[in-house]
Design an enzyme around this catalytic site. Structure first.
Site, short mmCIF file in Angstrom:
data_model
loop_
_atom_site.label_atom_id
_atom_site.label_comp_id
_atom_site.label_asym_id
_atom_site.label_seq_id
_atom_site.Cartn_x
_atom_site.Cartn_y
_atom_site.Cartn_z
N CYS A 112 0.87 -1.17 0.00
CA CYS A 112 0.00 0.00 0.00
C CYS A 112 0.92 1.23 0.00
CB CYS A 112 -1.00 0.00 1.15
SG CYS A 112 -0.32 0.17 2.80
N CYS A 138 -2.14 1.38 -4.20
CA CYS A 138 -0.85 2.02 -4.47
C CYS A 138 -0.71 2.41 -5.93
CB CYS A 138 0.32 1.16 -4.01
SG CYS A 138 0.48 -0.40 -4.86
N CYS A 142 3.62 -0.24 -8.23
CA CYS A 142 4.15 -1.59 -8.08
C CYS A 142 4.66 -2.12 -9.42
CB CYS A 142 3.05 -2.51 -7.54
SG CYS A 142 3.67 -4.11 -7.04
#
Length: 151
Positions: A23, A97, A101
């Site tokens: 996150c 997020c 990523c």
């Protein structure tokens, strides 16, 4: 590695499945999910958590909410997301997020849409915690089918 394994990473380095929770701040959702997975898998799953912009400390309301469940997160420290953590994981679960990523073929990705506990009191964090617990329980059942033994 034993002949009878529960799972292998893409690199084949472990016989335990590995999960990374990500996150933004690595201070609430991902920390609670990692704590639940560690607790519920009894060490049979390798667990990591990280944030794309880690906070200075874990959310105190999240720590308190997990303590109510008998899980101590008070010593946890937010960690920065690295390519290595993603590459070393069989499953990467993101929680708001965005595109921070990195993507690697062969890794399973899931996005869990969960409310952000940042700035909320423990009463508001409890429903988030409970939703995380339910999702982690399903994940454990998926990654450790009945009859799977610890190594």
């Amino acid at each position: 590695m034993t002949a009878e394994t529960t799972a292998t990473t893409p690199a084949g380095t472990t016989d335990r499945p590995s999960v990374l929770f990500v996150c933004v701040h690595n201070a609430g959702r991902s920390q609670m999910a990692a704590a639940y997975l560690t607790h519920l898998s009894e060490g049979r799953i390798e667990v990591r958590s990280a944030g794309s912009a880690p906070a200075d400390s874990v959310n105190p309301a999240a720590v308190e909410a997990m303590a109510e469940e008998g899980i101590d997160m008070s010593a946890e420290i937010p960690k920065v997301l690295t390519d290595a953590a993603v590459q070393d994981s069989d499953v990467v679960i993101t929680m708001g997020c965005g595109d921070a990523c990195p993507f690697y073929p062969g890794t399973r990705y899931e996005d869990w849409e969960l409310a952000d506990p940042a700035g909320k009191g423990v009463a508001s964090v409890r429903p988030i915690r409970d939703e995380i617990r339910a999702r982690v329980q399903r994940l454990v059942a998926e990654l450790l089918p009945a009859g799977t033994t610890a190594t």
